[in-house]
Design a protein around this motif. Structure first.
Motif, PDB file in Angstrom:
ATOM      1  N   THR A   1       8.060  14.852  83.908  1.00  0.00           N
ATOM      2  CA  THR A   1       8.519  13.554  83.420  1.00  0.00           C
ATOM      3  C   THR A   1       8.287  12.480  84.482  1.00  0.00           C
ATOM      4  O   THR A   1       7.795  11.383  84.170  1.00  0.00           O
ATOM      5  CB  THR A   1      10.000  13.620  83.011  1.00  0.00           C
ATOM      6  N   LEU A   2       8.607  12.782  85.720  1.00  0.00           N
ATOM      7  CA  LEU A   2       8.373  11.821  86.805  1.00  0.00           C
ATOM      8  C   LEU A   2       6.898  11.501  86.924  1.00  0.00           C
ATOM      9  O   LEU A   2       6.508  10.343  87.088  1.00  0.00           O
ATOM     10  CB  LEU A   2       8.907  12.367  88.132  1.00  0.00           C
ATOM     11  N   TRP A   3       6.064  12.516  86.861  1.00  0.00           N
ATOM     12  CA  TRP A   3       4.611  12.326  86.941  1.00  0.00           C
ATOM     13  C   TRP A   3       4.138  11.476  85.760  1.00  0.00           C
ATOM     14  O   TRP A   3       3.375  10.529  85.933  1.00  0.00           O
ATOM     15  CB  TRP A   3       3.901  13.684  86.960  1.00  0.00           C
ATOM     16  N   GLY A   4       4.606  11.819  84.560  1.00  0.00           N
ATOM     17  CA  GLY A   4       4.168  11.111  83.360  1.00  0.00           C
ATOM     18  C   GLY A   4       4.633   9.671  83.291  1.00  0.00           C
ATOM     19  O   GLY A   4       3.922   8.790  82.811  1.00  0.00           O
ATOM     20  N   GLU A   5       5.827   9.414  83.783  1.00  0.00           N
ATOM     21  CA  GLU A   5       6.403   8.073  83.688  1.00  0.00           C
ATOM     22  C   GLU A   5       6.078   7.175  84.881  1.00  0.00           C
ATOM     23  O   GLU A   5       6.052   5.965  84.737  1.00  0.00           O
ATOM     24  CB  GLU A   5       7.928   8.178  83.557  1.00  0.00           C
ATOM     25  N   ALA A   6       5.893   7.758  86.071  1.00  0.00           N
ATOM     26  CA  ALA A   6       5.827   6.899  87.259  1.00  0.00           C
ATOM     27  C   ALA A   6       4.828   7.360  88.317  1.00  0.00           C
ATOM     28  O   ALA A   6       4.954   6.972  89.475  1.00  0.00           O
ATOM     29  CB  ALA A   6       7.225   6.810  87.871  1.00  0.00           C
ATOM     30  N   ARG A   7       3.827   8.127  87.939  1.00  0.00           N
ATOM     31  CA  ARG A   7       2.881   8.601  88.965  1.00  0.00           C
ATOM     32  C   ARG A   7       2.166   7.452  89.671  1.00  0.00           C
ATOM     33  O   ARG A   7       1.813   7.561  90.830  1.00  0.00           O
ATOM     34  CB  ARG A   7       1.893   9.602  88.396  1.00  0.00           C
ATOM     35  N   GLY A   8       1.990   6.330  89.013  1.00  0.00           N
ATOM     36  CA  GLY A   8       1.353   5.166  89.624  1.00  0.00           C
ATOM     37  C   GLY A   8       2.297   4.347  90.486  1.00  0.00           C
ATOM     38  O   GLY A   8       1.878   3.392  91.145  1.00  0.00           O
ATOM     39  N   GLU A   9       3.572   4.714  90.495  1.00  0.00           N
ATOM     40  CA  GLU A   9       4.585   3.963  91.234  1.00  0.00           C
ATOM     41  C   GLU A   9       4.916   4.590  92.586  1.00  0.00           C
ATOM     42  O   GLU A   9       5.726   4.052  93.326  1.00  0.00           O
ATOM     43  CB  GLU A   9       5.864   3.868  90.395  1.00  0.00           C
ATOM     44  N   GLY A  10       4.360   5.744  92.868  1.00  0.00           N
ATOM     45  CA  GLY A  10       4.606   6.393  94.148  1.00  0.00           C
ATOM     46  C   GLY A  10       6.006   6.952  94.287  1.00  0.00           C
ATOM     47  O   GLY A  10       6.764   7.067  93.319  1.00  0.00           O
ATOM     48  N   ARG A  11       6.355   7.299  95.512  1.00  0.00           N
ATOM     49  CA  ARG A  11       7.635   7.946  95.813  1.00  0.00           C
ATOM     50  C   ARG A  11       8.831   7.131  95.312  1.00  0.00           C
ATOM     51  O   ARG A  11       9.731   7.659  94.657  1.00  0.00           O
ATOM     52  CB  ARG A  11       7.758   8.176  97.318  1.00  0.00           C
ATOM     53  N   HIS A  12       8.856   5.852  95.608  1.00  0.00           N
ATOM     54  CA  HIS A  12      10.005   5.011  95.256  1.00  0.00           C
ATOM     55  C   HIS A  12      10.180   4.926  93.734  1.00  0.00           C
ATOM     56  O   HIS A  12      11.299   5.024  93.221  1.00  0.00           O
ATOM     57  CB  HIS A  12       9.820   3.633  95.885  1.00  0.00           C
ATOM     58  N   GLY A  13       9.078   4.754  93.023  1.00  0.00           N
ATOM     59  CA  GLY A  13       9.151   4.652  91.567  1.00  0.00           C
ATOM     60  C   GLY A  13       9.579   5.951  90.914  1.00  0.00           C
ATOM     61  O   GLY A  13      10.392   5.951  89.976  1.00  0.00           O
TER      62      GLY A  13
ATOM     63  N   ARG B   1      11.681  10.373  71.707  1.00  0.00           N
ATOM     64  CA  ARG B   1      11.515   8.917  71.831  1.00  0.00           C
ATOM     65  C   ARG B   1      12.230   8.306  73.023  1.00  0.00           C
ATOM     66  O   ARG B   1      12.548   7.115  73.014  1.00  0.00           O
ATOM     67  CB  ARG B   1      11.906   8.225  70.523  1.00  0.00           C
ATOM     68  N   GLN B   2      12.486   9.078  74.061  1.00  0.00           N
ATOM     69  CA  GLN B   2      13.124   8.528  75.257  1.00  0.00           C
ATOM     70  C   GLN B   2      12.137   8.289  76.385  1.00  0.00           C
ATOM     71  O   GLN B   2      12.234   7.303  77.093  1.00  0.00           O
ATOM     72  CB  GLN B   2      14.259   9.441  75.727  1.00  0.00           C
ATOM     73  N   PHE B   3      11.205   9.189  76.573  1.00  0.00           N
ATOM     74  CA  PHE B   3      10.202   9.051  77.629  1.00  0.00           C
ATOM     75  C   PHE B   3       8.832   9.171  76.966  1.00  0.00           C
ATOM     76  O   PHE B   3       8.483  10.227  76.438  1.00  0.00           O
ATOM     77  CB  PHE B   3      10.408  10.106  78.718  1.00  0.00           C
ATOM     78  N   SER B   4       8.085   8.076  77.001  1.00  0.00           N
ATOM     79  CA  SER B   4       6.830   8.014  76.256  1.00  0.00           C
ATOM     80  C   SER B   4       5.851   9.107  76.653  1.00  0.00           C
ATOM     81  O   SER B   4       5.038   9.536  75.840  1.00  0.00           O
ATOM     82  CB  SER B   4       6.178   6.639  76.416  1.00  0.00           C
ATOM     83  N   CYS B   5       5.933   9.599  77.876  1.00  0.00           N
ATOM     84  CA  CYS B   5       5.000  10.632  78.317  1.00  0.00           C
ATOM     85  C   CYS B   5       5.112  11.910  77.492  1.00  0.00           C
ATOM     86  O   CYS B   5       4.162  12.691  77.432  1.00  0.00           O
ATOM     87  CB  CYS B   5       5.186  10.930  79.805  1.00  0.00           C
ATOM     88  N   TRP B   6       6.243  12.144  76.837  1.00  0.00           N
ATOM     89  CA  TRP B   6       6.434  13.355  76.035  1.00  0.00           C
ATOM     90  C   TRP B   6       6.121  13.144  74.559  1.00  0.00           C
ATOM     91  O   TRP B   6       6.177  14.096  73.774  1.00  0.00           O
ATOM     92  CB  TRP B   6       7.869  13.869  76.187  1.00  0.00           C
ATOM     93  N   LEU B   7       5.789  11.923  74.143  1.00  0.00           N
ATOM     94  CA  LEU B   7       5.472  11.670  72.733  1.00  0.00           C
ATOM     95  C   LEU B   7       4.204  12.412  72.339  1.00  0.00           C
ATOM     96  O   LEU B   7       3.207  12.397  73.072  1.00  0.00           O
ATOM     97  CB  LEU B   7       5.297  10.176  72.479  1.00  0.00           C
ATOM     98  N   ALA B   8       4.229  13.021  71.179  1.00  0.00           N
ATOM     99  CA  ALA B   8       3.083  13.813  70.717  1.00  0.00           C
ATOM    100  C   ALA B   8       1.796  12.995  70.688  1.00  0.00           C
ATOM    101  O   ALA B   8       0.730  13.511  71.001  1.00  0.00           O
ATOM    102  CB  ALA B   8       3.379  14.396  69.335  1.00  0.00           C
ATOM    103  N   GLY B   9       1.877  11.721  70.344  1.00  0.00           N
ATOM    104  CA  GLY B   9       0.684  10.895  70.235  1.00  0.00           C
ATOM    105  C   GLY B   9       0.265  10.209  71.527  1.00  0.00           C
ATOM    106  O   GLY B   9      -0.751   9.508  71.548  1.00  0.00           O
ATOM    107  N   ASP B  10       1.008  10.395  72.590  1.00  0.00           N
ATOM    108  CA  ASP B  10       0.661   9.732  73.847  1.00  0.00           C
ATOM    109  C   ASP B  10      -0.619  10.357  74.404  1.00  0.00           C
ATOM    110  O   ASP B  10      -0.694  11.576  74.566  1.00  0.00           O
ATOM    111  CB  ASP B  10       1.805   9.874  74.859  1.00  0.00           C
ATOM    112  N   PRO B  11      -1.624   9.538  74.711  1.00  0.00           N
ATOM    113  CA  PRO B  11      -2.897  10.090  75.191  1.00  0.00           C
ATOM    114  C   PRO B  11      -2.786  10.795  76.545  1.00  0.00           C
ATOM    115  O   PRO B  11      -3.640  11.602  76.893  1.00  0.00           O
ATOM    116  CB  PRO B  11      -3.816   8.862  75.292  1.00  0.00           C
ATOM    117  N   ASN B  12      -1.719  10.534  77.291  1.00  0.00           N
ATOM    118  CA  ASN B  12      -1.535  11.206  78.578  1.00  0.00           C
ATOM    119  C   ASN B  12      -0.796  12.537  78.465  1.00  0.00           C
ATOM    120  O   ASN B  12      -0.723  13.281  79.436  1.00  0.00           O
ATOM    121  CB  ASN B  12      -0.791  10.287  79.556  1.00  0.00           C
TER     122      ASN B  12
END
Length: 147
Positions: free
Chosen positions: A26-38, A68-79
């Motif tokens: 979940t952290l990777w899917g939601e904030a991998r571009g935000e680094g450690r702090h994000g 529907r809480q974390f978009s990274c887990w949505l079935a249709g999310d391309p990531n």
């Protein structure tokens, strides 16, 4: 320890292992571009939700996988396919695993001031209308006043 303790301990280990993997993904899917702090901030939100069981779940795993809480887990999310395949050899996922382990061990301070919600700053969800974020970390705005 007796033989009767083994299934309970194995179950607890499996639950902890699942929580670690799910939180890290979940952290990777939601904030991998935000680094450690994000990633730390997103972990704080998840821990805050799990600490206050409600409609979003009663455990870290339930909170992360709630529909529907974390978009990274949505079935249709391309990531999502990437999220399911990512390995610890990916530097961002290795960092997510480290942060998730600290979170589950209780050694990750809350940098979001008790937030249970956040969104990317470039979007304006209806639930945030009329509210000011209590903190902005990277490209995410965090809220601690959403019921």
């Amino acid at each position: 320890m007796t033989a009767l303790d083994l299934p309970r301990r194995a179950s607890a280990f499996a639950d902890q292992s699942l929580a670690l993997d799910t939180l890290a993904r979940t952290l990777w899917g939601e904030a991998r571009g935000e680094g450690r702090h994000g990633m730390h901030a997103v972990a704080s939100v998840i821990l805050n939700r799990a600490a206050r069981p409600g409609w979003w779940g009663r455990s870290v795993t339930e909170v992360c996988l709630r529909p529907r809480q974390f978009s990274c887990w949505l079935a249709g999310d391309p990531n999502r396919p990437k999220l399911l395949r990512v390995q610890p050899s990916d530097a961002a996922f290795a960092l997510a695993l480290e942060i998730a382990a600290r979170a589950l061990a209780g050694s990750l301070p809350d940098i979001t001031h008790g937030s249970t919600h956040y969104h990317a700053v470039e979007v304006a969800p209806s639930w945030a209308r009329g509210r000011a974020p209590c903190v902005v970390i990277g490209r995410h705005a965090f809220y601690n006043d959403i019921p």
